[in-house]
Design a protein around this motif. Structure first.
Motif: not given
Length: 328
Positions: A220-230
């Motif tokens: 879920g790398v893109l989802r985390r990027q969208a949420a500004n997560a590490t």
């Protein structure tokens, strides 16, 4: 938890294994101990480590961390099928690496001291050593088995022909030989389907995929990027794969959302359904990641979903084993 036998052995292991490469490096000792306790609670009994893990805390840092956890008692050692590895560079001295008889025996004794145990369940060659003859390797491994320090011998990162050569040399010495192969295998990396997995299956070896989430790209790398997560998966090791396969990864995350499943659970479930696979090795940094991994055990796919995954992440060539993957 589901269980199966490791290859052709009678040894019973969980369908998910606990990889410990992050322990002592990216995960604190207290958190690592808590995760190992949680793994046992979840029914995970196969723990994998290596003598080169955890170098930030000194040689064999992760093994020593695990040893302190085992030393807390409570039946921990008896519950765990403990696997470690030999081959990696331990120091700058030339004999502190590879698979010479000298290094195998010394490295095993050092691992036993750090782990605080009398035996290693699966002692794995971390890489093939092209400069050491198989007769010498099996002489050393045979001694360790006879002494009771090692129960089974496994391999990591071998080619299919390495597995066959190793087994033939073991059989010449009337040894049981390899029982498992640990290989890089996931939706993004499917080379082992050509020859490694067919060879392992034919020879009675369990297959233990490492990096089942490809450094986080399948979690879920893109989802985390969208949420500004590490996002650790954009490190140098997988940055080029992320850049090259970002469109497919985005469609993969959409498919997972359509299925109502976490991307990491889908990636692990796909591996669990692959022919020959014994147990993917999850390498959590956090308790949440460890807990998430068990969701894979309840995920099932129909042929339509499997076909869509093949479209997003095509197998090598025409798919399947060699030579049909590229020939008639």
């Amino acid at each position: 938890m589901e269980y199966t036998q490791l290859g052709r052995t009678g040894l019973v292991v969980s369908r998910l294994g606990l990889g410990t490469m992050n322990f002592g490096s990216h995960t604190s000792e207290s958190d690592s101990h808590a995760m190992m306790d949680r793994a046992l609670d979840l029914g995970i009994n196969f723990f994998d480590t290596a003598d080169i893990y955890g170098r930030k805390s000194g040689p064999g840092g992760t093994e020593a961390l695990i040893g302190r956890w085992l030393g807390r008692g409570g039946g921990r050692r008896d519950k765990v099928v403990l696997a470690t590895k030999v081959y990696g560079k331990i120091s700058d001295w030339p004999n502190d690496r590879g698979l010479s008889a000298r290094h195998i025996v010394r490295a095993c004794d050092a691992s036993l001291r750090r782990l605080g145990t009398d035996w290693i369940d699966v002692y794995q060659m971390h890489h093939v050593d092209r400069s050491t003859p198989w007769a010498e390797i099996w002489e050393a491994m045979g001694v360790l088995v006879t002494q009771g320090k090692v129960r089974y011998v496994g391999s990591c990162n071998f080619a299919g022909w390495h597995l066959s050569t190793a087994q033939a040399a073991a059989h010449e010495r009337s040894l049981f030989g390899l029982v498992s192969e640990q290989c890089h295998y996931n939706l993004l990396t499917r080379y082992v389907e050509l020859e490694v997995i067919p060879a392992a299956s034919a020879l009675g070896l369990g297959v233990l995929p490492w990096s089942p989430l490809h450094g986080g790209l399948l979690s879920g790398v893109l989802r985390r990027q969208a949420a500004n997560a590490t996002v650790r998966s954009t490190s140098d090791r997988v940055a080029s794969d992320f850049e090259r396969r970002s469109t497919a990864i985005a469609k993969y995350e959409d498919l997972c959302a359509e299925l109502g499943q976490e991307p990491s659970a889908v990636a692990l479930a796909w591996l669990l359904a692959r022919p020959g696979v014994t147990a993917p090795l999850v390498g959590p940094r956090t308790m949440a990641q460890l807990n998430m991994s068990t969701q894979a055990l309840s995920v099932e796919f129909d042929d339509t979903v499997l076909d869509r995954l093949d479209e997003l992440f095509p197998p090598v060539g025409k798919g399947g084993p060699a030579p049909e993957a590229w020939a008639w």
